[in-house]
Motif scaffolding. Structure first.
Motif, PDB file in Angstrom:
ATOM      1  N   GLN A  55       0.852  -1.246   0.052  1.00 60.23           N
ATOM      2  CA  GLN A  55       0.028  -0.083  -0.041  1.00 60.23           C
ATOM      3  C   GLN A  55       0.779   1.175   0.018  1.00 60.23           C
ATOM      4  O   GLN A  55       1.732   1.142   0.596  1.00 60.23           O
ATOM      5  CB  GLN A  55      -0.654  -0.161   1.248  1.00 60.23           C
TER       6      GLN A  55
ATOM      7  N   GLY B 281     -10.352  -1.435  22.675  1.00 60.49           N
ATOM      8  CA  GLY B 281      -8.772  -1.574  23.134  1.00 60.49           C
ATOM      9  C   GLY B 281      -8.015  -1.109  21.915  1.00 60.49           C
ATOM     10  O   GLY B 281      -7.086  -1.415  21.801  1.00 60.49           O
ATOM     11  N   CYS B 282      -8.770  -0.445  21.204  1.00 62.71           N
ATOM     12  CA  CYS B 282      -8.142  -0.017  19.648  1.00 62.71           C
ATOM     13  C   CYS B 282      -6.784   0.913  20.207  1.00 62.71           C
ATOM     14  O   CYS B 282      -5.878   0.842  19.411  1.00 62.71           O
ATOM     15  CB  CYS B 282      -8.843   0.705  18.888  1.00 62.71           C
TER      16      CYS B 282
ATOM     17  N   ILE C  17       5.285  -4.073  15.499  1.00 60.56           N
ATOM     18  CA  ILE C  17       4.571  -5.447  16.042  1.00 60.56           C
ATOM     19  C   ILE C  17       5.299  -6.754  14.900  1.00 60.56           C
ATOM     20  O   ILE C  17       5.292  -6.618  13.807  1.00 60.56           O
ATOM     21  CB  ILE C  17       3.083  -5.423  15.312  1.00 60.56           C
TER      22      ILE C  17
ATOM     23  N   LEU D  46       2.135  -7.462  21.876  1.00 58.58           N
ATOM     24  CA  LEU D  46       0.953  -7.670  21.092  1.00 58.58           C
ATOM     25  C   LEU D  46       1.481  -8.082  19.774  1.00 58.58           C
ATOM     26  O   LEU D  46       2.436  -7.611  19.011  1.00 58.58           O
ATOM     27  CB  LEU D  46       0.052  -6.824  21.318  1.00 58.58           C
TER      28      LEU D  46
ATOM     29  N   THR E 185      -1.397 -10.217  11.063  1.00 58.72           N
ATOM     30  CA  THR E 185      -1.759 -10.094   9.402  1.00 58.72           C
ATOM     31  C   THR E 185      -0.642 -11.160   8.626  1.00 58.72           C
ATOM     32  O   THR E 185       0.298 -11.574   9.293  1.00 58.72           O
ATOM     33  CB  THR E 185      -1.661  -8.800   9.297  1.00 58.72           C
TER      34      THR E 185
ATOM     35  N   PRO F 121       0.080   1.571  12.138  1.00 57.28           N
ATOM     36  CA  PRO F 121      -0.208   2.762  11.283  1.00 57.28           C
ATOM     37  C   PRO F 121      -0.878   3.759  12.175  1.00 57.28           C
ATOM     38  O   PRO F 121      -1.857   3.387  12.911  1.00 57.28           O
ATOM     39  CB  PRO F 121      -0.920   2.268  10.221  1.00 57.28           C
TER      40      PRO F 121
ATOM     41  N   LEU G  43      -4.169   6.362  12.371  1.00 56.47           N
ATOM     42  CA  LEU G  43      -5.548   6.179  11.741  1.00 56.47           C
ATOM     43  C   LEU G  43      -5.704   7.522  11.416  1.00 56.47           C
ATOM     44  O   LEU G  43      -7.026   7.821  11.016  1.00 56.47           O
ATOM     45  CB  LEU G  43      -6.615   5.741  12.872  1.00 56.47           C
TER      46      LEU G  43
ATOM     47  N   LEU H 142      -6.779  -0.091   2.238  1.00 56.62           N
ATOM     48  CA  LEU H 142      -6.269  -0.278   3.424  1.00 56.62           C
ATOM     49  C   LEU H 142      -5.416  -1.666   3.871  1.00 56.62           C
ATOM     50  O   LEU H 142      -5.632  -2.529   3.070  1.00 56.62           O
ATOM     51  CB  LEU H 142      -7.081  -0.099   4.567  1.00 56.62           C
TER      52      LEU H 142
ATOM     53  N   HIS I 131      -5.611  -9.313  12.361  1.00 55.94           N
ATOM     54  CA  HIS I 131      -6.270  -7.719  12.906  1.00 55.94           C
ATOM     55  C   HIS I 131      -7.444  -8.069  12.985  1.00 55.94           C
ATOM     56  O   HIS I 131      -8.452  -7.357  12.343  1.00 55.94           O
ATOM     57  CB  HIS I 131      -5.824  -6.788  11.937  1.00 55.94           C
TER      58      HIS I 131
ATOM     59  N   LEU J  38     -18.280   2.981  15.334  1.00 56.94           N
ATOM     60  CA  LEU J  38     -16.735   3.041  15.095  1.00 56.94           C
ATOM     61  C   LEU J  38     -16.428   3.721  13.887  1.00 56.94           C
ATOM     62  O   LEU J  38     -15.593   4.252  13.910  1.00 56.94           O
ATOM     63  CB  LEU J  38     -16.605   1.398  15.334  1.00 56.94           C
TER      64      LEU J  38
ATOM     65  N   LEU K 192     -13.767   6.905  13.096  1.00 48.76           N
ATOM     66  CA  LEU K 192     -12.745   6.592  12.590  1.00 48.76           C
ATOM     67  C   LEU K 192     -12.579   7.691  11.537  1.00 48.76           C
ATOM     68  O   LEU K 192     -11.431   8.291  11.447  1.00 48.76           O
ATOM     69  CB  LEU K 192     -12.660   5.160  11.905  1.00 48.76           C
TER      70      LEU K 192
HETATM   71  C1  HEC Z   1      -2.343  -4.979  18.844  1.00 48.33           C
HETATM   72  C2  HEC Z   1      -2.215  -3.712  18.059  1.00 48.33           C
HETATM   73  C3  HEC Z   1      -3.445  -3.201  17.505  1.00 48.33           C
HETATM   74  C4  HEC Z   1      -4.825  -3.149  17.940  1.00 48.33           C
HETATM   75  C5  HEC Z   1      -5.370  -3.543  19.464  1.00 48.33           C
HETATM   76  C6  HEC Z   1      -5.697  -2.784  16.702  1.00 48.33           C
HETATM   77  N1  HEC Z   1      -4.842  -2.411  15.835  1.00 48.33           N
HETATM   78 FE1  HEC Z   1      -5.384  -1.506  14.119  1.00 48.33          FE
HETATM   79  N2  HEC Z   1      -3.794  -1.857  13.298  1.00 48.33           N
HETATM   80  C7  HEC Z   1      -2.700  -2.394  13.895  1.00 48.33           C
HETATM   81  C8  HEC Z   1      -1.495  -2.802  13.013  1.00 48.33           C
HETATM   82  C9  HEC Z   1      -0.310  -3.554  13.203  1.00 48.33           C
HETATM   83  C10 HEC Z   1      -2.244  -2.353  11.675  1.00 48.33           C
HETATM   84  C11 HEC Z   1      -1.436  -2.748  10.300  1.00 48.33           C
HETATM   85  C12 HEC Z   1      -1.475  -4.441   9.694  1.00 48.33           C
HETATM   86  C13 HEC Z   1      -0.971  -4.551   8.688  1.00 48.33           C
HETATM   87  O1  HEC Z   1      -1.179  -3.749   7.700  1.00 48.33           O
HETATM   88  O2  HEC Z   1      -0.725  -5.790   8.339  1.00 48.33           O
HETATM   89  C14 HEC Z   1      -3.524  -1.903  11.786  1.00 48.33           C
HETATM   90  C15 HEC Z   1      -4.031  -1.369  10.929  1.00 48.33           C
HETATM   91  C16 HEC Z   1      -5.231  -0.851  11.275  1.00 48.33           C
HETATM   92  C17 HEC Z   1      -6.224  -0.109  10.111  1.00 48.33           C
HETATM   93  C18 HEC Z   1      -5.997   0.014   8.499  1.00 48.33           C
HETATM   94  C19 HEC Z   1      -4.979   1.401   8.366  1.00 48.33           C
HETATM   95  C20 HEC Z   1      -4.582   1.777   7.088  1.00 48.33           C
HETATM   96  O3  HEC Z   1      -4.167   2.737   6.765  1.00 48.33           O
HETATM   97  O4  HEC Z   1      -4.344   0.625   6.386  1.00 48.33           O
HETATM   98  C21 HEC Z   1      -7.394   0.406  10.736  1.00 48.33           C
HETATM   99  C22 HEC Z   1      -8.529   1.147  10.041  1.00 48.33           C
HETATM  100  C23 HEC Z   1      -7.235  -0.109  12.173  1.00 48.33           C
HETATM  101  N3  HEC Z   1      -5.910  -0.746  12.347  1.00 48.33           N
HETATM  102  C24 HEC Z   1      -8.273   0.119  13.156  1.00 48.33           C
HETATM  103  C25 HEC Z   1      -8.159  -0.641  14.348  1.00 48.33           C
HETATM  104  C26 HEC Z   1      -9.434  -0.483  15.134  1.00 48.33           C
HETATM  105  C27 HEC Z   1     -10.616   0.274  15.133  1.00 48.33           C
HETATM  106  C28 HEC Z   1      -9.291  -1.168  16.181  1.00 48.33           C
HETATM  107  C29 HEC Z   1      -9.973  -1.711  17.342  1.00 48.33           C
HETATM  108  C30 HEC Z   1     -11.216  -2.124  16.946  1.00 48.33           C
HETATM  109  C31 HEC Z   1      -7.647  -1.497  16.229  1.00 48.33           C
HETATM  110  N4  HEC Z   1      -7.294  -1.260  14.923  1.00 48.33           N
HETATM  111  C32 HEC Z   1      -7.005  -2.314  16.926  1.00 48.33           C
HETATM  112  C33 HEC Z   1      -2.414  -2.654  15.077  1.00 48.33           C
HETATM  113  C34 HEC Z   1      -3.588  -2.699  15.773  1.00 48.33           C
END
Ligand code: HEC
Ligand code: HEC
Length: 490
Positions: free
Chosen positions: A263, A360-361, A376, A396, A400, A418, A420, A429, A469, A483, A487
């Motif tokens: 991406q 817990g986001c 991660i 953690l 993915t 990343p 948000l 995404l 994820h 949600l 966002l």
């Molecule tokens: C343990 C850590 C962690 C938690 C908890 C977490 N995320 Fe993430 N999030 C990540 C990581 C790391 C990525 C990138 C993963 C990848 O691209 O492989 C990501 C990617 C994303 C993306 C895509 C962003 C992009 O620009 O591509 C979104 C939207 C997102 N998360 C929202 C959330 C939301 C809403 C929650 C809760 C419901 C959440 N995440 C919980 C670690 C986390």
């Protein structure tokens, strides 16, 4: 810890020498420390020396002119361009204020580094069918912000591209242009379009030889079962299909992968990020690091040694940005701001905020940056003990698809968290852009077998679950809606 001290010293010395605040980009100390090692550390890139770097001639930046969709091109425009004299456009001696540097940096950002056709050439941008068939977006004012006309010799306008603007500029649905946002020029689709044309004209064997040579740059030394090597057995049609499969917003950039393309990140707000690239390959602790990153990805392609194997492709360092150009460029990137957000923080968004907190986001996407700036570990990678003190690593995991982190030249074994901020205007995404929209990213079906990704699916576009994820995948419809509304306010 150590890095901080080195960067500090490296930042100070050249400043004294030059009498200005511009860091020297390619110093031995800074280059030794600016990257996270690859998952197989002995294959981490070994870069060219400081001396070799500064022997590369500096790129001269000429005044450039807008490119129009043929329907919007002013009458006589090409004739007018032919009358223009070549003009140098980057004169660091004249830059006094920060605003001057930022303005000069905008020019560097939009300045081409290639003058031959890459995703497209001069003929393509003047061909209406090219836009229709590839989906190349056009701005409200009839221009395409991904390329510029350049006059290096009077009477010979050249279409220049592959500056930062080619990939890091977004044309919004209403035609406004957002510099720095996840780009939406469908570059690889355009490459496929050109390849399909060329294949009709040149002998197939010759074309195949050329694309296979191109694909070699993605191979990963020291990787037993390298998916990138698969390209060497691909037919021309498969190459074309692999390019067509890559949507706008994702691209097989140098040092990434044609079969595992990343991406394109939104670089608005990058100043606050401690790691660059999805895999966190480059550490970002000072403006000097962003300068090093920029010259690395644009000027030094094919020049690093990975382990004891020399990369196969021909080195491309015909020229490089000067330290002043890089400083201006980085200052401009730091100055970029997101477009104004039309999504109100209303009652639904407020509810979404509490869902975000409850789920817990924020443990990873921590306000106010909406990232904790941590790495991660990808599945299959165990961080070496030494990394725990050197880098900010999360305990953690997200589970993915680990291939980009393990099977490419950017493969550190990690994905960074990343930010948000700005998810409302970007997409697709995830690190491969597998999910076209936020709705798709939070669609529980995406982790199931037989799912066909709505964003990048794979070189053959087949079904592939978008794993990991799983946060937020079990929400009620009402909570999910809230949600997403939240966002979209970030
Ligand atoms: C343990 C850590 C962690 C938690 C908890 C977490 N995320 Fe993430 N999030 C990540 C990581 C790391 C990525 C990138 C993963 C990848 O691209 O492989 C990501 C990617 C994303 C993306 C895509 C962003 C992009 O620009 O591509 C979104 C939207 C997102 N998360 C929202 C959330 C939301 C809403 C929650 C809760 C419901 C959440 N995440 C919980 C670690 C986390
Ligand atoms: C051919 C398309 C292309 C061009 C040209 C390009 N980039 Fe990128 N850029 C990408 C892609 C793809 C990534 C993601 C790479 C990865 O994650 O491994 C990226 C990543 C980045 C990042 C890391 C951001 C983050 O948060 O991880 C920065 C900063 C960046 N580019 C700046 C630039 C600058 C500055 C230029 C011009 C000097 C430039 N890029 C030219 C495609 C491009």
């Amino acid at each position: 810890m150590k890095k901080t001290a080195i960067t500090f010293a490296a930042a100070l010395l050249p400043a004294l020498a030059a009498g200005a605040d511009i860091p020297r980009t390619w110093t031995r100390e800074a280059v030794a420390a600016f990257e996270v090692p690859l998952a197989k550390p002995i294959y981490s890139p070994v870069h060219i020396s400081e001396e070799a770097y500064y022997r590369i001639p500096v790129r001269s930046i000429h005044k450039t002119y807008p490119v129009y969709h043929p329907k919007h091109e002013p009458a006589g425009y090409m004739e007018w361009l032919k009358q223009q004299e070549p003009q140098p456009a980057f004169e660091p001696g004249r830059l006094k204020t920060e605003a001057d540097w930022i303005q000069a940096g905008e020019m560097v950002f939009n300045s081409p580094v290639s003058f031959g056709p890459v995703f497209f050439g001069g003929a393509e941008v003047r061909n209406p069918a090219f836009y229709e068939e590839t989906g190349m977006p056009v701005a409200k004012d009839g221009t395409i912000p991904f390329a510029r006309w350049v006059i290096r010799r009077k009477g010979e306008p050249e279409l220049g591209s592959m500056g930062c603007n080619t990939c890091h500029t977004r044309v919004m649905p209403d035609g406004t242009v957002v510099p720095g946002a996840q780009g939406n020029n469908p570059g690889d689709r355009q490459g496929a379009w050109m390849l399909r044309r060329a294949a009709k004209m040149a002998p197939a064997e010759e074309m195949l030889k050329r694309v296979r040579l191109f694909a070699k740059q993605f191979e990963v030394p020291g990787l037993g079962d390298d998916p990138n090597r698969r390209a060497q057995n691909m037919a021309l049609d498969e190459f074309i299909a692999a390019g067509e499969a890559i949507p706008a917003g994702v691209t097989a950039r140098s040092h990434t992968s044609m079969v595992l393309p990343p991406q394109i990140p939104d670089i608005i707000g990058v100043r606050e990020r401690r790691f660059l690239d999805h895999t966190g390959l480059v550490r970002h602790e000072s403006i000097g690091d962003l300068m090093r990153y920029s010259t690395l990805v644009q000027d030094l392609i094919g020049l690093a040694r990975y382990g004891d194997s020399v990369p196969a492709e021909a080195p491309r360092a015909g020229s490089r940005y000067s330290d002043e150009q890089l400083y201006a460029l980085a200052s401009y990137i730091y100055s970029l701001r997101p477009p104004s957000n039309p999504n109100p923080f209303d009652a639904i968004a407020a509810r979404g905020k509490s869902v975000f907190e409850r789920e817990g986001c924020g443990k990873c996407h921590t306000a106010p940056l909406y990232t904790n700036n941590k790495l991660i570990p990808a599945d299959g990678f165990e961080p070496p003990v030494a990394h725990r003190t050197r880098f900010d690593i999360s305990s953690l995991r997200v589970g993915t698809d680990p291939r980009y982190a393990l099977q490419t030249r950017k493969g550190t074994g990690y994905y960074k968290v990343p930010s948000l901020k700005g998810v409302w205007y970007r997409g697709p995404l995830e690190h491969h852009g597998s999910a076209a929209t936020l709705e798709d990213w939070f669609d529980p079906r995406r982790v199931k077998d037989g799912y066909v990704p709505t964003g990048y699916a794979g070189p053959d576009g087949r079904a592939r679950s978008v794993r990991g994820h799983e946060f937020g995948l079990k929400l009620s419809a009402r909570d999910r809606l809230a949600l997403l509304a939240f966002l979209r306010t970030l």
